[in-house]
Structures are given as structure tokens and as C-alpha cells.
Design a protein around this motif. Structure first.
Motif, short mmCIF file in Angstrom:
data_model
loop_
_atom_site.label_atom_id
_atom_site.label_comp_id
_atom_site.label_asym_id
_atom_site.label_seq_id
_atom_site.Cartn_x
_atom_site.Cartn_y
_atom_site.Cartn_z
N ILE A 139 0.74 -1.22 0.40
CA ILE A 139 -0.12 -0.42 -0.38
C ILE A 139 0.86 1.15 0.08
N ILE A 140 1.37 1.28 0.89
CA ILE A 140 2.90 2.44 0.67
C ILE A 140 3.75 2.51 -0.09
N LEU A 141 4.31 1.77 -0.61
CA LEU A 141 4.71 1.40 -2.48
C LEU A 141 3.00 2.06 -3.34
N PHE A 142 2.37 1.65 -3.57
CA PHE A 142 1.38 2.26 -3.85
C PHE A 142 0.98 3.57 -4.12
N LEU A 143 0.76 3.86 -3.31
CA LEU A 143 0.76 5.12 -2.57
C LEU A 143 1.83 6.04 -2.94
#
Length: 146
Positions: A139-143
Motif C-alpha cells: 500500500i505504501i509503495l502504491f501510494l
């Protein structure tokens, strides 16, 4: 009997058992290294049979998990662990052992309440933490758009 601090220190040093840390570290290093060498050999074998590098690594992992579970079921892995200590815990075979050992221990309580319920007693939190961490990281990488 009254002793000074120095006398007490000398007394305890004389009666204290010798540390086996050096021997234990050496055994763990050799056995863990041997397991990893077997893994590398399996990876090379699968690559020589025509598998791509990623598939060869995956096949090696599956094979090592199977071997760890099989050796645990046969009672051999416990003897290996008694000899080598942490050397058998660190590689992926230690994970297989942590799943199979509780399942075998509680099989007398039945298939559902024994084997199935206790199978992930030790490794369950590791699996849950690993999945949760990977989802949060994804999720962090996607954001961040990476």
C-alpha cells in the motif's frame, strides 16, 4: 560464612560450568550452511533442467519445505536440531518443522481439534505478521507511486 565480593567472584568462577557458546555457534554455522548449500545445489539442479532462475528458486523452496516436513515426520529433524541448535531454525526447513511438529504432537486429539487447530501454533503469528507487513508495504509503495 562471610565473603568479600572478590572472594565470591572467585568462588563462582571456580564452580560455574564452562560456556559451550563457541561449540554451539560452530555447529549452527556448519549445519545451517549445509542446509543452504543443499538449497543452492537444488537451485542449480533445477536451473540445469531448464527452469528459469525464479522458477528454480521457487522449486528449491518447495523442495526444502517438503524435506523439512518429511524429516520432521520421520523424527530425524529433531535429532538434527538437537545437534546443531539454531542452525536448523533459520533456513526455510525450520519453518516446515514449526508447522509439522505441533501437528504431530496433537494428532491424538483428533484431526480437527488436534492436528488442524495446532498446526500453525508456532508459525501462525509469523505468517500473519508476514502477510500483514507485505500488504502494508504494498500500500505504501502504491501510494508513493513507485
Amino acid at each position: 560464612m562471610k565473603m568479600s565480593n572478590d572472594e565470591y567472584k572467585q568462588y563462582t568462577e571456580q564452580h560455574m560450568p564452562r560456556s559451550k557458546a563457541g561449540r554451539n555457534v560452530l555447529r549452527a554455522f556448519i549445519s545451517g550452511g549445509a542446509i543452504c548449500a543443499v538449497g543452492q545445489g537444488l537451485t542449480n539442479l533445477y536451473a540445469s533442467l531448464g527452469l528459469e532462475a525464479d522458477c528454480a528458486c521457487g522449486a528449491c523452496s518447495v523442495t526444502l519445505v517438503f524435506l523439512g516436513a518429511l524429516l520432521t515426520g520421520l523424527g530425524i529433524y529433531d535429532d538434527m536440531a538437537r545437534f546443531s541448535g539454531a542452525g536448523t531454525l533459520v533456513p526455510i526447513t525450520g519453518f516446515a518443522n514449526s508447522v509439522v511438529a505441533p501437528a504431530l504432537e496433537f494428532k491424538t486429539e483428533g484431526m480437527i481439534l488436534g492436528t488442524a487447530a495446532k498446526m500453525f501454533l508456532i508459525s501462525g503469528p509469523v505468517i500473519a505478521y508476514g502477510i500483514s507487513s507485505s500488504v502494508i508495504y504494498g500500500i505504501i509503495l502504491f501510494l508513493l507511486g513507485t
